[in-house]
Design a protein around this motif. Sequence first.
Motif, short mmCIF file in Angstrom:
data_model
loop_
_atom_site.label_atom_id
_atom_site.label_comp_id
_atom_site.label_asym_id
_atom_site.label_seq_id
_atom_site.Cartn_x
_atom_site.Cartn_y
_atom_site.Cartn_z
N GLN A 1 0.48 9.12 -17.40
CA GLN A 1 -0.25 10.12 -18.17
C GLN A 1 -1.74 10.10 -17.86
O GLN A 1 -2.29 9.08 -17.43
CB GLN A 1 -0.05 9.86 -19.67
N VAL A 2 -2.38 11.25 -18.05
CA VAL A 2 -3.84 11.43 -18.02
C VAL A 2 -4.45 11.42 -16.63
O VAL A 2 -5.35 12.19 -16.33
CB VAL A 2 -4.56 10.36 -18.91
N MET A 3 -4.01 10.58 -15.72
CA MET A 3 -4.63 10.48 -14.39
C MET A 3 -4.71 11.86 -13.71
O MET A 3 -3.75 12.64 -13.76
CB MET A 3 -3.83 9.54 -13.50
N PRO A 4 -5.83 12.18 -13.05
CA PRO A 4 -6.01 13.50 -12.41
C PRO A 4 -5.33 13.57 -11.05
O PRO A 4 -5.98 13.63 -10.01
CB PRO A 4 -7.54 13.60 -12.29
N PHE A 5 -4.00 13.59 -11.06
CA PHE A 5 -3.26 13.52 -9.80
C PHE A 5 -3.40 14.77 -8.94
O PHE A 5 -3.13 14.72 -7.74
CB PHE A 5 -1.79 13.23 -10.07
N GLU A 6 -3.80 15.87 -9.53
CA GLU A 6 -4.03 17.06 -8.71
C GLU A 6 -5.06 16.76 -7.63
O GLU A 6 -4.93 17.21 -6.48
CB GLU A 6 -4.48 18.24 -9.56
N SER A 7 -6.07 16.00 -7.99
CA SER A 7 -7.09 15.59 -7.02
C SER A 7 -6.67 14.35 -6.24
O SER A 7 -6.78 14.30 -5.02
CB SER A 7 -8.42 15.31 -7.73
N LEU A 8 -6.19 13.34 -6.96
CA LEU A 8 -5.87 12.08 -6.31
C LEU A 8 -4.83 12.23 -5.22
O LEU A 8 -4.85 11.51 -4.21
CB LEU A 8 -5.39 11.07 -7.36
N SER A 9 -3.92 13.17 -5.41
CA SER A 9 -2.86 13.37 -4.41
C SER A 9 -3.40 13.89 -3.08
O SER A 9 -2.71 13.86 -2.07
CB SER A 9 -1.81 14.34 -4.95
N ALA B 1 0.82 -1.21 0.00
CA ALA B 1 0.00 0.00 0.00
C ALA B 1 0.85 1.26 0.00
O ALA B 1 0.43 2.29 -0.54
CB ALA B 1 -0.94 0.00 1.20
N ASP B 2 2.04 1.19 0.58
CA ASP B 2 2.91 2.36 0.62
C ASP B 2 3.35 2.77 -0.79
O ASP B 2 3.37 3.96 -1.13
CB ASP B 2 4.14 2.10 1.49
N GLN B 3 3.71 1.79 -1.61
CA GLN B 3 4.12 2.10 -2.98
C GLN B 3 2.93 2.64 -3.78
O GLN B 3 3.08 3.59 -4.57
CB GLN B 3 4.68 0.87 -3.66
N PHE B 4 1.77 2.07 -3.56
CA PHE B 4 0.56 2.52 -4.25
C PHE B 4 0.23 3.96 -3.85
O PHE B 4 -0.07 4.81 -4.69
CB PHE B 4 -0.60 1.59 -3.91
N THR B 5 0.30 4.24 -2.56
CA THR B 5 0.03 5.59 -2.06
C THR B 5 1.02 6.59 -2.62
O THR B 5 0.65 7.70 -3.02
CB THR B 5 0.08 5.61 -0.52
N ALA B 6 2.29 6.21 -2.68
CA ALA B 6 3.32 7.11 -3.22
C ALA B 6 3.03 7.45 -4.68
O ALA B 6 3.19 8.59 -5.11
CB ALA B 6 4.70 6.46 -3.09
N MET B 7 2.57 6.45 -5.45
CA MET B 7 2.22 6.70 -6.85
C MET B 7 1.05 7.67 -6.95
O MET B 7 1.06 8.60 -7.75
CB MET B 7 1.88 5.37 -7.53
N MET B 8 0.02 7.47 -6.15
CA MET B 8 -1.15 8.33 -6.20
C MET B 8 -0.82 9.76 -5.78
O MET B 8 -1.48 10.72 -6.22
CB MET B 8 -2.26 7.76 -5.32
#
Length: 299
Positions: free
Chosen positions: A266-274, A247-254
């Motif tokens: 690409q494309v993922m809305p990381f401004e929100s997901l972060s 989960a730590d690696q997944f959280t770091a990616m998000m």
Amino acid sequence: MKRWIKWTSGTVVVLALAAVGAAVVGQQMAERKRQRVISVPVTAVPYAEGAQVLARGKYLYESRGCVDCHGLHGAGRTFLNDGKGTHIAGPNITPAGVVARYQPVDWVRTLRHGIKPDGRPAMIMPSEDYNRFTDADLAALVAHVRSLPPVQGGGKTVVELPLPAWVMYGFDVIPDAAQRINHTLAPAQPVAAGVTAAHGAYVANMCIGCHGEHLSGGKIPGGPPDWPAAANLTPGEGSAMVRYKDADQFTAMMRSGKRPDGTAIQVMPFESLSKMDDVDLPALYAFLKTLPPRAAGGH
């Protein structure tokens, strides 16, 4: 030889005329589809208030994609403008914007069903991601939006697509949110927040619009042709989840928008997901690990 050339030329002309005819018909069908009136049973969710409600609504607004289309302060924002004919912008949703006359039932109709107060489809509203909001979360989100400082003017809805996209929309190759939603479902029931697969399943509803009903990925509906396919989030061969050992690696990616090897997604809305918190992200990971394997894009 001459007969073959003549036959080939005639075939090309016929095919060209057929393509033009299909484009004209597709455009007409797209416009009728945009203007159609959709009737669904809608139960209003009463307005809510209070500090906790507003705090929850602010978190949902900032972490569930609202910022990407409407901006942090709700004044509207361009989400996509690729310079190739695709220009999409969300409108001003402050109390001085398009929602100025919304009643409780209008918020439900738009958020849960992808339908505007006049009954027409909300073209760029990803309501399939919000359809499963509990009444409490829907009320909290609405409370936050209604609390935003009014912005006079602000952005307007923009939906500009290249001709092929409109034709595919007209022929239902590209469905709008109202078509992708099961309008007969009752609102989701509350699930206790925690790092559990059950809570993660609730969080994962926000992923449906791009990754599909079963989260197996595939072409993003309505996305430009040069967008990469949404990743398969189910376990197994070909899954993007094999990159994240915990989960730590997944959280770091998000939070960073980068895979463990440092490459950007690409494309993922990381401004929100972060902005997702330390409960939602590991819970989402826990849920994704429980999914049955599916082929990429499989339904």
